[in-house]
Design an enzyme around this catalytic site. Structure first.
Site, PDB file in Angstrom:
ATOM      1  N   VAL A 116       1.446  -3.710   3.508  1.00 55.88           N
ATOM      2  CA  VAL A 116       0.908  -5.315   4.531  1.00 55.88           C
ATOM      3  C   VAL A 116       2.611  -5.883   4.354  1.00 55.88           C
ATOM      4  O   VAL A 116       2.700  -6.439   4.649  1.00 55.88           O
ATOM      5  CB  VAL A 116      -0.291  -6.076   4.033  1.00 55.88           C
ATOM      6  CG1 VAL A 116      -1.392  -5.305   5.173  1.00 55.88           C
ATOM      7  CG2 VAL A 116      -0.518  -6.269   2.201  1.00 55.88           C
TER       8      VAL A 116
ATOM      9  N   TYR B   5      -3.799  -2.423  -9.677  1.00 59.41           N
ATOM     10  CA  TYR B   5      -3.865  -2.560  -8.729  1.00 59.41           C
ATOM     11  C   TYR B   5      -3.134  -3.395  -8.212  1.00 59.41           C
ATOM     12  O   TYR B   5      -2.238  -2.736  -7.027  1.00 59.41           O
ATOM     13  CB  TYR B   5      -5.095  -2.356  -7.818  1.00 59.41           C
ATOM     14  CG  TYR B   5      -5.223  -2.834  -6.649  1.00 59.41           C
ATOM     15  CD1 TYR B   5      -5.583  -1.222  -6.349  1.00 59.41           C
ATOM     16  CD2 TYR B   5      -5.510  -3.821  -6.164  1.00 59.41           C
ATOM     17  CE1 TYR B   5      -5.055  -1.180  -4.656  1.00 59.41           C
ATOM     18  CE2 TYR B   5      -5.212  -4.055  -4.241  1.00 59.41           C
ATOM     19  CZ  TYR B   5      -5.505  -2.277  -3.814  1.00 59.41           C
ATOM     20  OH  TYR B   5      -4.822  -2.050  -2.482  1.00 59.41           O
TER      21      TYR B   5
ATOM     22  N   SER C  25       0.702  -1.181  -0.122  1.00 58.06           N
ATOM     23  CA  SER C  25       0.470  -0.154  -0.175  1.00 58.06           C
ATOM     24  C   SER C  25       0.719   1.497   0.328  1.00 58.06           C
ATOM     25  O   SER C  25       0.568   2.631  -0.367  1.00 58.06           O
ATOM     26  CB  SER C  25      -0.644  -0.142   1.438  1.00 58.06           C
ATOM     27  OG  SER C  25      -1.823  -0.926   0.866  1.00 58.06           O
TER      28      SER C  25
ATOM     29  N   TYR D 115      -4.552   3.569   7.959  1.00 59.32           N
ATOM     30  CA  TYR D 115      -6.296   2.953   8.127  1.00 59.32           C
ATOM     31  C   TYR D 115      -6.749   3.575   9.728  1.00 59.32           C
ATOM     32  O   TYR D 115      -6.306   4.467  10.617  1.00 59.32           O
ATOM     33  CB  TYR D 115      -5.499   1.567   7.859  1.00 59.32           C
ATOM     34  CG  TYR D 115      -5.551   0.503   6.754  1.00 59.32           C
ATOM     35  CD1 TYR D 115      -5.674   1.624   5.573  1.00 59.32           C
ATOM     36  CD2 TYR D 115      -3.686  -0.171   7.024  1.00 59.32           C
ATOM     37  CE1 TYR D 115      -5.199   1.070   4.299  1.00 59.32           C
ATOM     38  CE2 TYR D 115      -3.914   0.029   5.786  1.00 59.32           C
ATOM     39  CZ  TYR D 115      -3.713   0.298   4.248  1.00 59.32           C
ATOM     40  OH  TYR D 115      -3.360  -0.179   3.463  1.00 59.32           O
TER      41      TYR D 115
HETATM   42  N1  GLU Z   1      -2.344  -5.230  -1.781  1.00 57.40           N
HETATM   43  C1  GLU Z   1      -2.986  -5.214  -0.529  1.00 57.40           C
HETATM   44  C2  GLU Z   1      -4.384  -5.460  -0.402  1.00 57.40           C
HETATM   45  O1  GLU Z   1      -5.036  -5.031  -1.578  1.00 57.40           O
HETATM   46  C3  GLU Z   1      -2.731  -3.824  -0.014  1.00 57.40           C
HETATM   47  C4  GLU Z   1      -2.884  -3.843   1.258  1.00 57.40           C
HETATM   48  C5  GLU Z   1      -2.337  -3.288   2.041  1.00 57.40           C
HETATM   49  O2  GLU Z   1      -0.811  -2.599   2.089  1.00 57.40           O
HETATM   50  O3  GLU Z   1      -2.136  -2.704   4.043  1.00 57.40           O
HETATM   51  O4  GLU Z   1      -4.985  -5.916   0.518  1.00 57.40           O
END
Ligand code: GLU
Length: 313
Positions: free
Chosen positions: A265, A195, A68, A247
């Site tokens: 993540v 994405y 992310s 978040y």
């Molecule tokens: N590619 C991950 C997802 O879409 C990114 C989430 C993250 O890094 O917080 O779940």
């Protein structure tokens, strides 16, 4: 080497040593199978100052999945493409919900709260994709990353992208849900393809800290003099990072670290001390909110020892 630079180098090494001793390392993300293979003993920390001095420690040269954190760069690109009209597609308020939550979308008729939750980042990706083939949009994102990092070697880890493409059921649900509200212009599978691939960009802490320089120095890379965005836009991106970058852990991050930051993540965090430093940390073990546990602990220590919190020393 000036005194303050050697002081910074010492502090960065001390923090890395302290993190190596900690038993509380968090849990490596396993909902993307490829990420579960990373060892949670890994730790890297890199700080770049305005003169281009680099203080680094640990696994600072090892590429990891930025996940992310890529959303900061896609937000920058989308703002460059459509300007403030972007805010009609996506909000800029903290969500107070998990990164992959779907409930808020129903209340808000498919308009995501902010560009850093998954739904918001998917909407931003749709903006970048419009008028292009997925391959071209991805090329544009990668070119931008290489430009801001001043490093042509940055690449996508195809195995991570394929792993998420196979198992990204929640993101598939989010994108279809937004499509049902007419919020996405492009085919869902194209938007998600771009994405998943931009989330799968692999970078080291050094490359990431280099890439964050335009945010720390009002839109301009102080080493090359190249401008990526206006000062006003850099300031606003930093504001969204501060309020939404972690978040439903964003308040806690601001409280403890006091710097704009964006987590992924994969266990990375990009943080900026405006006018002072661009910082990247990597520790793959996550807390309950999906943010790097020791990454946050290390940034809290760094910000405190350097007196870098934007809220005062
Ligand atoms: N590619 C991950 C997802 O879409 C990114 C989430 C993250 O890094 O917080 O779940």
């Amino acid at each position: 080497m000036s005194r303050s630079v050697s002081n910074l180098t010492t502090i960065v090494k001390e923090i890395a040593d302290e993190m190596a001793q900690r038993p509380d390392r968090g849990e490596v993300a396993n909902y993307i199978p490829e990420l579960a293979n990373v060892h949670n003993k890994r730790f890297g920390l890199v700080v770049v100052d305005g003169a281009g001095n680099v203080a680094s420690a640990g696994d600072s040269e090892m590429p990891f999945s930025i996940q992310s954190i890529s959303k900061v760069f896609t937000l920058t690109l989308a703002l460059g493409l459509v300007g403030d009209k972007l805010w009609q597609r996506v909000g800029r308020e903290p969500s107070g919900s998990p990164f992959n939550s779907i409930v808020q979308l129903e209340y808000e008729r498919g308009k995501p709260r902010n560009p850093f939750i998954n739904a918001g980042a998917i909407a931003v990706t749709d903006v970048i994709l419009s008028g292009h083939q997925p391959r071209e949009a991805l090329g544009e994102i990668l070119r931008f990353m290489r430009f801001v990092a001043d490093d042509p070697s940055i690449a996508i880890d195809e195995s991570v992208a394929a792993s998420e493409q196979r198992t990204g059921f929640r993101n598939i649900a989010l994108a279809n849900y937004m499509k049902s509200f007419g919020v996405l212009d492009n085919p869902v599978n194209h938007v998600l393809g771009v994405y998943f691939h931009h989330c799968a960009i692999a970078m080291s802490c050094r490359q990431l800290a280099m890439a964050g320089r335009y945010l720390a120095w009002s839109g301009v890379n102080p080493s090359t003099g190249h401008s990526a965005v206006s000062a006003e836009r850099a300031r606003r991106i930093n504001a969204v990072m501060l309020t939404c970058g972690h978040y439903d852990g964003s308040g806690e991050f601001a409280f403890r670290v006091g710097l704009p930051g964006k987590s992924g993540v994969g266990g990375g965090v990009l943080a900026v001390a405006p006018g002072k430093a661009s910082i990247a940390v990597w520790s793959p073990g996550l807390d309950v909110h999906g943010n790097s546990h020791l990454g946050r602990v290390a940034l809290e220590a760094l910000s405190k020892r350097m007196g870098w919190s934007i809220f005062g020393v």
